[in-house]
Scaffold this motif. Structure first.
Motif, PDB file in Angstrom:
ATOM      1  N   ASP A 191       0.819  -1.208   0.000  1.00 27.06           N
ATOM      2  CA  ASP A 191       0.000   0.000   0.000  1.00 27.06           C
ATOM      3  C   ASP A 191       0.855   1.261   0.000  1.00 27.06           C
ATOM      4  OD1 ASP A 191      -2.711   1.299   0.370  1.00 27.06           O
ATOM      5  OD2 ASP A 191      -1.682   2.027   2.159  1.00 27.06           O
ATOM      6  N   ALA A 192       1.927   1.271   0.785  1.00 25.82           N
ATOM      7  CA  ALA A 192       2.777   2.467   0.874  1.00 25.82           C
ATOM      8  C   ALA A 192       3.409   2.794  -0.470  1.00 25.82           C
ATOM      9  CB  ALA A 192       3.859   2.261   1.933  1.00 25.82           C
ATOM     10  N   VAL A 193       3.814   1.741  -1.208  1.00 24.74           N
ATOM     11  CA  VAL A 193       4.410   1.951  -2.529  1.00 24.74           C
ATOM     12  C   VAL A 193       3.383   2.545  -3.484  1.00 24.74           C
ATOM     13  CG1 VAL A 193       5.478   0.815  -4.509  1.00 24.74           C
ATOM     14  CG2 VAL A 193       6.078   0.098  -2.188  1.00 24.74           C
ATOM     15  N   GLY A 194       2.163   2.000  -3.455  1.00 26.83           N
ATOM     16  CA  GLY A 194       1.111   2.508  -4.336  1.00 26.83           C
ATOM     17  C   GLY A 194       0.767   3.959  -4.051  1.00 26.83           C
ATOM     18  N   ARG A 195       0.690   4.300  -2.788  1.00 17.73           N
ATOM     19  CA  ARG A 195       0.373   5.687  -2.429  1.00 17.73           C
ATOM     20  C   ARG A 195       1.486   6.645  -2.863  1.00 17.73           C
ATOM     21  NH1 ARG A 195      -3.860   6.281   1.174  1.00 17.73           N
ATOM     22  NH2 ARG A 195      -4.701   4.328   2.006  1.00 17.73           N
ATOM     23  N   ALA A 196       2.739   6.217  -2.690  1.00 16.50           N
ATOM     24  CA  ALA A 196       3.856   7.069  -3.101  1.00 16.50           C
ATOM     25  C   ALA A 196       3.858   7.279  -4.605  1.00 16.50           C
ATOM     26  CB  ALA A 196       5.174   6.439  -2.652  1.00 16.50           C
ATOM     27  N   LEU A 197       3.586   6.202  -5.374  1.00 14.84           N
ATOM     28  CA  LEU A 197       3.539   6.314  -6.822  1.00 14.84           C
ATOM     29  C   LEU A 197       2.403   7.227  -7.255  1.00 14.84           C
ATOM     30  CD1 LEU A 197       4.467   5.450  -9.638  1.00 14.84           C
ATOM     31  CD2 LEU A 197       2.965   3.460  -9.441  1.00 14.84           C
ATOM     32  N   ASP A 198       1.254   7.102  -6.632  1.00 11.02           N
ATOM     33  CA  ASP A 198       0.096   7.936  -6.969  1.00 11.02           C
ATOM     34  C   ASP A 198       0.413   9.408  -6.743  1.00 11.02           C
ATOM     35  OD1 ASP A 198      -2.794   8.163  -7.623  1.00 11.02           O
ATOM     36  OD2 ASP A 198      -2.922   8.904  -5.559  1.00 11.02           O
ATOM     37  N   LYS A 199       1.061   9.698  -5.636  1.00 12.70           N
ATOM     38  CA  LYS A 199       1.418  11.088  -5.330  1.00 12.70           C
ATOM     39  C   LYS A 199       2.459  11.622  -6.306  1.00 12.70           C
ATOM     40  CE  LYS A 199       3.118  14.017  -1.553  1.00 12.70           C
ATOM     41  NZ  LYS A 199       3.577  14.044  -0.133  1.00 12.70           N
ATOM     42  N   ARG A 200       3.453  10.789  -6.659  1.00 13.80           N
ATOM     43  CA  ARG A 200       4.510  11.244  -7.568  1.00 13.80           C
ATOM     44  C   ARG A 200       3.960  11.532  -8.958  1.00 13.80           C
ATOM     45  NH1 ARG A 200       8.334  14.515  -8.409  1.00 13.80           N
ATOM     46  NH2 ARG A 200      10.047  13.775  -9.747  1.00 13.80           N
ATOM     47  N   LEU A 201       3.017  10.729  -9.436  1.00 12.76           N
ATOM     48  CA  LEU A 201       2.420  10.972 -10.751  1.00 12.76           C
ATOM     49  C   LEU A 201       1.644  12.285 -10.759  1.00 12.76           C
ATOM     50  CD1 LEU A 201       1.165   7.399 -11.742  1.00 12.76           C
ATOM     51  CD2 LEU A 201       3.180   8.621 -12.585  1.00 12.76           C
ATOM     52  N   ASP A 202       0.959  12.568  -9.659  1.00 15.53           N
ATOM     53  CA  ASP A 202       0.254  13.855  -9.560  1.00 15.53           C
ATOM     54  C   ASP A 202       1.236  15.015  -9.616  1.00 15.53           C
ATOM     55  OD1 ASP A 202      -2.377  13.110  -9.502  1.00 15.53           O
ATOM     56  OD2 ASP A 202      -2.503  12.971  -7.320  1.00 15.53           O
ATOM     57  N   GLU A 203       2.366  14.874  -8.928  1.00 10.16           N
ATOM     58  CA  GLU A 203       3.365  15.943  -8.911  1.00 10.16           C
ATOM     59  C   GLU A 203       3.935  16.190 -10.305  1.00 10.16           C
ATOM     60  OE1 GLU A 203       6.186  14.561  -6.088  1.00 10.16           O
ATOM     61  OE2 GLU A 203       5.053  15.278  -4.329  1.00 10.16           O
ATOM     62  N   LEU A 204       4.272  15.133 -11.019  1.00 15.52           N
ATOM     63  CA  LEU A 204       4.837  15.287 -12.364  1.00 15.52           C
ATOM     64  C   LEU A 204       3.798  15.827 -13.335  1.00 15.52           C
ATOM     65  CD1 LEU A 204       6.936  12.004 -12.559  1.00 15.52           C
ATOM     66  CD2 LEU A 204       7.841  14.330 -12.588  1.00 15.52           C
ATOM     67  N   ALA A 205       2.548  15.380 -13.195  1.00 18.56           N
ATOM     68  CA  ALA A 205       1.485  15.865 -14.090  1.00 18.56           C
ATOM     69  C   ALA A 205       1.245  17.358 -13.922  1.00 18.56           C
ATOM     70  CB  ALA A 205       0.200  15.103 -13.816  1.00 18.56           C
ATOM     71  N   ALA A 206       1.628  17.902 -12.772  1.00 20.60           N
ATOM     72  CA  ALA A 206       1.402  19.324 -12.501  1.00 20.60           C
ATOM     73  C   ALA A 206       2.560  20.207 -12.956  1.00 20.60           C
ATOM     74  CB  ALA A 206       1.155  19.526 -11.002  1.00 20.60           C
ATOM     75  N   THR A 207       3.593  19.655 -13.592  1.00 12.26           N
ATOM     76  CA  THR A 207       4.768  20.447 -13.980  1.00 12.26           C
ATOM     77  C   THR A 207       4.671  21.000 -15.395  1.00 12.26           C
ATOM     78  OG1 THR A 207       5.937  18.441 -14.691  1.00 12.26           O
ATOM     79  CG2 THR A 207       6.277  19.172 -12.415  1.00 12.26           C
ATOM     80  N   VAL A 208       3.451  21.127 -15.952  1.00 12.20           N
ATOM     81  CA  VAL A 208       3.249  21.735 -17.269  1.00 12.20           C
ATOM     82  C   VAL A 208       2.425  23.007 -17.085  1.00 12.20           C
ATOM     83  CG1 VAL A 208       3.388  19.519 -18.468  1.00 12.20           C
ATOM     84  CG2 VAL A 208       1.171  20.356 -17.687  1.00 12.20           C
ATOM     85  N   CYS A 209       2.384  23.822 -18.129  1.00 13.17           N
ATOM     86  CA  CYS A 209       1.628  25.070 -18.007  1.00 13.17           C
ATOM     87  C   CYS A 209       0.130  24.820 -18.202  1.00 13.17           C
ATOM     88  CB  CYS A 209       2.138  26.102 -19.008  1.00 13.17           C
ATOM     89  SG  CYS A 209       1.540  25.863 -20.702  1.00 13.17           S
ATOM     90  N   ASP A 210      -0.659  25.840 -17.928  1.00 11.01           N
ATOM     91  CA  ASP A 210      -2.122  25.700 -17.981  1.00 11.01           C
ATOM     92  C   ASP A 210      -2.643  25.451 -19.393  1.00 11.01           C
ATOM     93  OD1 ASP A 210      -2.168  26.104 -15.281  1.00 11.01           O
ATOM     94  OD2 ASP A 210      -2.606  28.257 -15.418  1.00 11.01           O
ATOM     95  N   ASP A 212      -1.410  23.326 -21.575  1.00 12.01           N
ATOM     96  CA  ASP A 212      -1.164  21.962 -22.053  1.00 12.01           C
ATOM     97  C   ASP A 212      -2.509  21.319 -22.410  1.00 12.01           C
ATOM     98  OD1 ASP A 212       1.190  19.602 -21.728  1.00 12.01           O
ATOM     99  OD2 ASP A 212      -0.875  18.875 -21.601  1.00 12.01           O
ATOM    100  N   PRO A 213      -2.647  20.724 -23.606  1.00 12.97           N
ATOM    101  CA  PRO A 213      -3.961  20.248 -24.073  1.00 12.97           C
ATOM    102  C   PRO A 213      -4.411  18.926 -23.454  1.00 12.97           C
ATOM    103  CG  PRO A 213      -2.278  19.768 -25.717  1.00 12.97           C
ATOM    104  CD  PRO A 213      -1.603  20.567 -24.639  1.00 12.97           C
ATOM    105  N   ARG A 214      -3.585  18.254 -22.710  1.00 10.82           N
ATOM    106  CA  ARG A 214      -3.946  16.933 -22.198  1.00 10.82           C
ATOM    107  C   ARG A 214      -4.803  17.010 -20.940  1.00 10.82           C
ATOM    108  NH1 ARG A 214       2.220  14.955 -22.029  1.00 10.82           N
ATOM    109  NH2 ARG A 214       2.348  17.160 -21.421  1.00 10.82           N
ATOM    110  N   THR A 215      -5.617  15.986 -20.736  1.00  9.53           N
ATOM    111  CA  THR A 215      -6.382  15.885 -19.504  1.00  9.53           C
ATOM    112  C   THR A 215      -5.438  15.475 -18.375  1.00  9.53           C
ATOM    113  OG1 THR A 215      -6.887  13.537 -19.791  1.00  9.53           O
ATOM    114  CG2 THR A 215      -8.394  15.120 -20.814  1.00  9.53           C
ATOM    115  N   LYS A 216      -5.942  15.565 -17.147  1.00  9.21           N
ATOM    116  CA  LYS A 216      -5.108  15.182 -16.015  1.00  9.21           C
ATOM    117  C   LYS A 216      -4.749  13.702 -16.080  1.00  9.21           C
ATOM    118  CE  LYS A 216      -4.802  15.049 -10.985  1.00  9.21           C
ATOM    119  NZ  LYS A 216      -5.449  15.355  -9.683  1.00  9.21           N
ATOM    120  N   ASP A 217      -5.704  12.860 -16.462  1.00 10.36           N
ATOM    121  CA  ASP A 217      -5.425  11.432 -16.569  1.00 10.36           C
ATOM    122  C   ASP A 217      -4.354  11.157 -17.627  1.00 10.36           C
ATOM    123  OD1 ASP A 217      -7.163  10.679 -14.600  1.00 10.36           O
ATOM    124  OD2 ASP A 217      -8.829  10.217 -15.948  1.00 10.36           O
ATOM    125  N   GLN A 218      -4.425  11.877 -18.753  1.00  9.02           N
ATOM    126  CA  GLN A 218      -3.412  11.699 -19.795  1.00  9.02           C
ATOM    127  C   GLN A 218      -2.041  12.157 -19.307  1.00  9.02           C
ATOM    128  OE1 GLN A 218      -5.310  13.953 -22.902  1.00  9.02           O
ATOM    129  NE2 GLN A 218      -6.232  12.138 -23.851  1.00  9.02           N
TER     130      GLN A 218
END
Length: 493
Positions: A191-210, A212-218
């Motif tokens: 569980d701890a690994v999954g939560r860390a991965l989920d948080k890291r993907l959110d952080e990387l997905a937020a490193t583009v400008c407003d 960017d044409p992709r959805t958050k899931d993309q």
């Protein structure tokens, strides 16, 4: 409109289905019987050879794979079940031969009885399962597994395969091809690994400008790339010159994915798909052009009428061409990607074979050893076609993987003399093959030693889990309760 069939016709069709299913099971059982007999014949010829890099088991598995045109892993799987049918579960095997159970049920029984090591207990489980399994045809897979486990528990409590929820030992990550150019990722983790991965993907997905044409899931999905690259940002796709993230693109890394594509497709004048080695999958033209915009492009030029190279090791240009032409290992049925294969001189370099595209092909490590030491003979044609002759006399023909996708890479590359690159290997006698196999590289631990160690470890963990569960129950019902049942399993509370 339609007319309903008569009861007699429906009954006839049901009988046909039952007969067909029984016949299919009998044919699959006969296949395993034949594989087992082949293994015994090879053992009689060459012996056990347990410490060879390619032992008798691996050699027969490869022969099975070539014959059935399946992967080495599948050939090994068929051989494993063939040996279990003869040596471990003969009574269940006879039920299978009679069509009383199907191949899938037989495989599940073999897997779930694998940890029984005592011959007497195994024979007991074999007898029980042979009587019971024909009545289990209507059970779901989950219920079938539980029914088999009950028989195993009765014979040997420490041999029961534990369920996923009993421990974290079955953690895995699986990457499966789905649509062209897209894969599916699934797995199980703490569980701890999954939560860390989920948080890291959110952080990387937020490193583009407003913009960017992709959805958050993309963006979360695309963030797997910089995660794999050990980068700290996701490249923005807004396309704006004034993008605030333009100067903060992820750094280049040493991770490389090889893709073969037509130049016309990259230039936009063609629609032929590309091919990626490691995933053995096609990439649509539109996605290919998008990937090419940020990739390093290396032209692959067919060496038509090129003179042989002087060294044993092919030049990078020649090696790149051979891998792009072959795409996979060139042994029959093998699908190992060319990027993971070795480059083999069809006529050995030491025997005058040329370092030339008409005499070099891709072979995985196992098939390279089989060709060098175990009597697999091959003839290579100028267009990359390989004619194989196996020790049993079977002949198979394989064509380069590019023949259909990139025919320009399969054009003849020049005719060599027999001494340079087209002569087939010398036929091997049993004595000659045994002498050659004696020179095979050795492994540090045999297949049997690896298997015994794995079974012993799983049995140890099973016993540890069982005793812990018993102690927990004793604490609940009292320190002296059930002492007369100390050697029995606790009830399934």
């Amino acid at each position: 409109m339609f007319e309903s069939s008569t009861p007699s016709l429906r009954s006839h069709l049901v009988i046909r289905m039952v007969d067909a299913a029984r016949t299919a099971a009998q044919c699959q059982a006969e296949m395993l019987v034949s594989i087992g007999e082949l293994f015994r014949a090879r053992l009689a010829e060459f012996g056990e050879c347990e410490d060879y890099a390619v032992d008798t088991y691996a050699a027969v598995a490869a022969e099975v794979a070539a014959t059935l045109r399946c992967s080495l892993a599948m050939g090994s799987s068929h051989l494993r079940y063939a040996l279990a049918m003869q040596e471990r579960l003969p009574q269940v095997g006879r039920v299978f031969e009679g069509g009383g159970i199907d191949y899938d049920t037989f495989k599940r029984i073999v897997f779930r009885t694998d940890l029984i090591v005592d011959d007497g207990r195994l024979a007991s489980a074999d007898e029980h399962l042979a009587l019971a399994t024909p009545r289990w045809g209507t059970l779901s897979r989950g219920k079938l597994d539980k029914a088999i486990d009950k028989a195993v528990a009765k014979a040997d409590p420490d041999a029961v395969r534990r369920r996923a929820e009993d421990s974290g030992r079955d953690r895995y990550v699986e990457i499966c091809e789905t649509d062209a150019g897209v894969c599916e990722i699934r797995g199980r983790a703490f569980d701890a690994v999954g939560r860390a991965l989920d948080k890291r993907l959110d952080e990387l997905a937020a490193t583009v400008c407003d913009q960017d044409p992709r959805t958050k899931d993309q963006r979360r999905t695309d963030a797997l790339q910089p995660l794999a690259d050990r980068a700290d940002r996701l490249a923005c796709r807004c396309g704006l010159d004034a993008c605030p993230m333009a100067g903060m693109k992820p750094p280049r890394t040493g991770i490389v994915i090889h893709v073969v594509a037509e130049q016309a497709t990259l230039e936009g004048s063609g629609d032929a798909p590309g091919y990626t080695f490691d995933a053995d999958s096609l990439i649509p033209a539109e996605l290919l052009r998008e990937l090419a915009a940020v990739a390093k492009q290396v032209p692959v030029i067919p060496p038509v009428d090129a003179v042989p190279e002087s060294s044993y090791v092919p030049s990078k240009a020649l090696a790149d061409f051979v891998r792009c032409r072959d795409l996979t290992c060139r042994a029959p049925g093998c699908d190992k990607p060319a990027t993971s294969c070795e480059l083999d001189h069809t006529v050995p370099y030491a025997d005058g074979g040329a370092t030339h595209a008409s005499n070099i092909k891709c072979l995985c490590v196992t098939h390279h050893l089989l060709k060098t030491f175990c009597g697999w003979q091959d003839l290579q044609l100028p267009d990359g076609t390989i004619v194989w002759t196996l020790p049993g006399g079977q002949v198979y023909v394989t064509t380069p993987g590019s023949a259909l996708l990139f025919p320009g890479l399969s054009a003849p590359t020049g005719v060599l003399s027999a001494a340079q690159g087209r002569g087939i290997g010398k036929p091997g006698t049993a004595a000659g093959l045994a002498e050659r196999m004696a020179k095979m590289p050795r492994r540090s631990r045999t297949r049997r030693q690896n298997r015994d160690a794995a079974i012993a470890e799983e049995r140890r963990l099973n016993q540890q889990s069982r005793l812990a569960a018993r102690e927990k129950i004793r604490k609940i019902i009292g320190p002296h309760a059930g002492e007369d049942r100390a050697d029995e399993d606790p009830p399934p509370f």
